[in-house]
Design an enzyme around this catalytic site. Structure first.
Site, PDB file in Angstrom:
ATOM      1  N   HIS A 199      -3.654 -10.115 -16.417  1.00  0.00           N
ATOM      2  CA  HIS A 199      -5.042  -9.870 -16.792  1.00  0.00           C
ATOM      3  C   HIS A 199      -5.337  -8.362 -16.793  1.00  0.00           C
ATOM      4  O   HIS A 199      -5.956  -7.836 -17.725  1.00  0.00           O
ATOM      5  CB  HIS A 199      -5.955 -10.589 -15.793  1.00  0.00           C
ATOM      6  CG  HIS A 199      -7.392 -10.652 -16.201  1.00  0.00           C
ATOM      7  ND1 HIS A 199      -7.821 -11.237 -17.367  1.00  0.00           N
ATOM      8  CD2 HIS A 199      -8.518 -10.210 -15.576  1.00  0.00           C
ATOM      9  CE1 HIS A 199      -9.140 -11.151 -17.449  1.00  0.00           C
ATOM     10  NE2 HIS A 199      -9.588 -10.522 -16.380  1.00  0.00           N
TER      11      HIS A 199
ATOM     12  N   HIS B 188       2.624   1.831  -3.297  1.00  0.00           N
ATOM     13  CA  HIS B 188       1.678   2.332  -4.306  1.00  0.00           C
ATOM     14  C   HIS B 188       1.471   3.834  -4.144  1.00  0.00           C
ATOM     15  O   HIS B 188       1.432   4.579  -5.129  1.00  0.00           O
ATOM     16  CB  HIS B 188       0.349   1.589  -4.165  1.00  0.00           C
ATOM     17  CG  HIS B 188      -0.715   2.059  -5.105  1.00  0.00           C
ATOM     18  ND1 HIS B 188      -0.540   2.129  -6.465  1.00  0.00           N
ATOM     19  CD2 HIS B 188      -1.992   2.513  -4.865  1.00  0.00           C
ATOM     20  CE1 HIS B 188      -1.643   2.587  -7.039  1.00  0.00           C
ATOM     21  NE2 HIS B 188      -2.529   2.833  -6.088  1.00  0.00           N
TER      22      HIS B 188
ATOM     23  N   HIS C  17     -20.014 -10.691 -16.370  1.00  0.00           N
ATOM     24  CA  HIS C  17     -18.716 -10.261 -16.898  1.00  0.00           C
ATOM     25  C   HIS C  17     -18.269 -11.167 -18.042  1.00  0.00           C
ATOM     26  O   HIS C  17     -17.787 -10.687 -19.071  1.00  0.00           O
ATOM     27  CB  HIS C  17     -17.677 -10.269 -15.777  1.00  0.00           C
ATOM     28  CG  HIS C  17     -16.288  -9.958 -16.245  1.00  0.00           C
ATOM     29  ND1 HIS C  17     -15.956  -8.765 -16.858  1.00  0.00           N
ATOM     30  CD2 HIS C  17     -15.136 -10.692 -16.216  1.00  0.00           C
ATOM     31  CE1 HIS C  17     -14.663  -8.765 -17.174  1.00  0.00           C
ATOM     32  NE2 HIS C  17     -14.156  -9.924 -16.797  1.00  0.00           N
TER      33      HIS C  17
ATOM     34  N   HIS D  51     -12.728   2.830  -9.608  1.00  0.00           N
ATOM     35  CA  HIS D  51     -11.370   3.312  -9.365  1.00  0.00           C
ATOM     36  C   HIS D  51     -10.420   2.923 -10.499  1.00  0.00           C
ATOM     37  O   HIS D  51      -9.661   3.756 -11.018  1.00  0.00           O
ATOM     38  CB  HIS D  51     -10.877   2.756  -8.027  1.00  0.00           C
ATOM     39  CG  HIS D  51      -9.614   3.379  -7.548  1.00  0.00           C
ATOM     40  ND1 HIS D  51      -8.569   2.649  -7.050  1.00  0.00           N
ATOM     41  CD2 HIS D  51      -9.217   4.671  -7.490  1.00  0.00           C
ATOM     42  CE1 HIS D  51      -7.586   3.455  -6.705  1.00  0.00           C
ATOM     43  NE2 HIS D  51      -7.958   4.694  -6.953  1.00  0.00           N
TER      44      HIS D  51
ATOM     45  N   GLU E 210       0.820  -1.207   0.000  1.00  0.00           N
ATOM     46  CA  GLU E 210       0.000   0.000   0.000  1.00  0.00           C
ATOM     47  C   GLU E 210       0.860   1.267   0.000  1.00  0.00           C
ATOM     48  O   GLU E 210       0.602   2.205  -0.764  1.00  0.00           O
ATOM     49  CB  GLU E 210      -0.933  -0.013   1.216  1.00  0.00           C
ATOM     50  CG  GLU E 210      -1.674   1.289   1.478  1.00  0.00           C
ATOM     51  CD  GLU E 210      -2.670   1.675   0.395  1.00  0.00           C
ATOM     52  OE1 GLU E 210      -3.198   2.796   0.453  1.00  0.00           O
ATOM     53  OE2 GLU E 210      -2.924   0.858  -0.513  1.00  0.00           O
TER      54      GLU E 210
END
Length: 308
Positions: free
Chosen positions: A279, A63, A217, A125, A60
């Site tokens: 992905h 990032h 999806h 996001h 975290e």
């Protein structure tokens, strides 16, 4: 010429940096490290620099550091291109988009840490970050176009390909959103099989919200693949004399195939982290490419109006 060279390196660095922000955000989500720094932002667990180090803190906090550093890079690229290439029609708009959505995604991330957000909001996001990445990528491609290494100014796009390009790019954002929703609702492994939720009973309808999200999806991706395959067929058949269009759609088809294969392996490897990041990488590159095709459509339309 030397200044153009430096601008190219700077633009490539900003693009790679924005890609790292996207993959870093995906890594935070996929490792459940979003609260690695607790409910503190911009500090971490009540400190400016954390002293208690865990895996979640490292992911975290790293990032956040990368996002902060790259933000200055992108601001620099925006100012530089505005001053040197501001005469090019798309430059100022792309610079604004890059900064606006970069700030927007940072604020959504901060809001999630401080107050929490619903799954349907959190799914936005990644998509907001994608728009910022696409804008930076397009700015970088424009920087490289200055030397006329490839002819992207004189494209001629027919009406059919124009509307397919616009439609598939808008639709791709829906596909991205449904994919993000799968992760944020913890629906990634709710279906044990692929391509159906339960291969022994392929016509069984989903039993709960999580299965609906997952299979929704997959259906969206199937339509996405068929649509891109059809557009690629149009491009290969009719645009051999325009390499940017021809190869752009061939690469788009390759990327959507890689995206589907990665999705298959995400399920079969039970959310292997490396596979999951690939992905995210493939859809990021594909969305950036589709946005570039939109830019080419815009140029084609502008050229038609100017010649009328």
């Amino acid at each position: 010429m030397q200044q153009n060279k430096y601008m190219k390196w700077f633009a490539v660095g900003a693009t790679i940096g924005m890609l790292l922000i996207l993959l870093g955000g995906a890594l935070v989500t996929k490792t459940d490290s979003g609260l690695g720094c607790g409910r503190h932002w911009p500090g971490c667990n009540g400190q400016l620099i954390p002293t208690v180090i865990t895996k979640e803190v490292v992911i975290e906090f790293s990032h956040r550091l990368v996002t902060g550093a790259v933000s200055f890079f992108i601001l620099g690229l925006t100012i530089w291109t505005w001053r040197r290439l501001g005469h090019i029609r798309e430059v100022k708009f792309l610079g604004f988009l890059a900064m606006f959505f970069l700030i927007a995604q940072a604020l959504i991330g901060a809001a999630q840490v401080l107050w929490g957000q619903g799954d349907f909001i959190l799914a936005l996001h990644f998509g907001i970050s994608l728009i910022s990445f696409a804008a930076v990528l397009l700015l970088t491609l424009i920087v490289f176009e200055v030397d006329k290494k490839f002819d992207a100014d004189n494209v001629r796009i027919g009406t059919a390909l124009k509307w397919h390009t616009i439609g598939i790019t808008i639709y791709s954002y829906l596909v991205v959103y449904t994919g993000a929703l799968v992760r944020h609702t913890d629906a990634s492994l709710v279906c044990p099989d692929w391509p159906f939720c339960y291969n022994e009973d392929p016509f069984r309808l989903p039993d709960n919200m999580h299965e609906w999200v997952q299979m929704g999806h997959r259906f969206a991706v199937l339509l996405f693949f068929v649509w891109i395959a059809y557009i690629t067929w149009i491009a290969v058949k009719n645009y051999k004399n325009q390499p940017v269009i021809y190869w752009g759609w061939v690469i788009a088809f390759i990327l959507v195939v890689l995206q589907i294969i990665a999705g298959l392996f995400v399920v079969s490897t039970r959310l292997n982290l490396i596979v999951s990041l690939f992905h995210s990488l493939f859809i990021t590159l594909l969305f950036g490419l589709l946005c570039y095709m939109i830019l080419l459509v815009s140029r084609s339309e502008y050229s038609k109006r100017k010649n009328d």
